[in-house]
Design an enzyme around this catalytic site. Structure first.
Site, PDB file in Angstrom:
ATOM      1  N   ASP A 144    -100.317  28.920  32.436  1.00 21.69           N
ATOM      2  CA  ASP A 144     -99.985  28.509  31.125  1.00 21.69           C
ATOM      3  C   ASP A 144    -100.439  29.046  29.841  1.00 21.69           C
ATOM      4  O   ASP A 144    -101.637  28.886  29.536  1.00 21.69           O
ATOM      5  CB  ASP A 144    -100.003  26.762  31.100  1.00 21.69           C
ATOM      6  CG  ASP A 144     -99.422  26.263  29.931  1.00 21.69           C
ATOM      7  OD1 ASP A 144     -98.954  27.061  29.066  1.00 21.69           O
ATOM      8  OD2 ASP A 144     -99.497  25.069  29.995  1.00 21.69           O
ATOM      9  N   TYR A 173     -95.575  13.621  34.027  1.00 22.10           N
ATOM     10  CA  TYR A 173     -96.031  14.596  33.200  1.00 22.10           C
ATOM     11  C   TYR A 173     -95.958  14.252  31.620  1.00 22.10           C
ATOM     12  O   TYR A 173     -97.070  14.364  30.894  1.00 22.10           O
ATOM     13  CB  TYR A 173     -95.394  15.789  33.521  1.00 22.10           C
ATOM     14  CG  TYR A 173     -96.191  17.189  33.046  1.00 22.10           C
ATOM     15  CD1 TYR A 173     -97.455  17.352  33.168  1.00 22.10           C
ATOM     16  CD2 TYR A 173     -95.224  18.072  32.086  1.00 22.10           C
ATOM     17  CE1 TYR A 173     -98.226  18.637  32.729  1.00 22.10           C
ATOM     18  CE2 TYR A 173     -95.805  19.217  31.611  1.00 22.10           C
ATOM     19  CZ  TYR A 173     -97.249  19.494  32.080  1.00 22.10           C
ATOM     20  OH  TYR A 173     -97.810  20.480  31.573  1.00 22.10           O
TER      21      TYR A 173
END
Length: 113
Positions: free
Chosen positions: A37, A13
């Protein structure tokens, strides 16, 4: 999925942001994954919506830096990090929940204190 594999996904990531590589993001997530998010906002549901979200994040030039150890429990991994962008820095904690195939099924980003 063992803890080393979960930690490897977290490191990928970070790498995705370092390289601005949307293919890494595509490979990490399940096709029906959900990304929230930050937590409390409208979730991005499904790989197409998730890729659209990350396309903008990667285009912004954001870079990630882990600020602590990845913590694993059950089918999840939580990790503190910094998001560094021109004129802005935030320090969220993300939680990845993995499915049986080792793909991220859900990601929640906690931005609050």
């Amino acid at each position: 999925m063992d803890n080393d594999a979960k930690i490897a996904v977290v490191n990928r990531y970070v790498e995705a942001f370092d390289k601005a590589d949307l293919d890494i993001i595509r490979d990490m997530y399940a096709s029906d994954a959900v990304v929230e998010d930050p937590v409390g906002t409208e979730p991005h549901v499904g790989i197409d919506a998730i890729l659209g979200f990350y396309e903008g994040a990667l285009a912004s030039g954001a870079k990630l830096e882990l600020t602590g150890d990845v913590r694993c429990a059950g089918n999840t991994a939580a990790f503190p990090f910094k998001v560094i962008m021109p004129g802005m820095e935030i320090s969220p904690i993300d939680v990845f929940e993995f499915n049986a195939e080792g793909k991220v099924q859900s990601m929640k980003a906690y931005w609050g204190l």
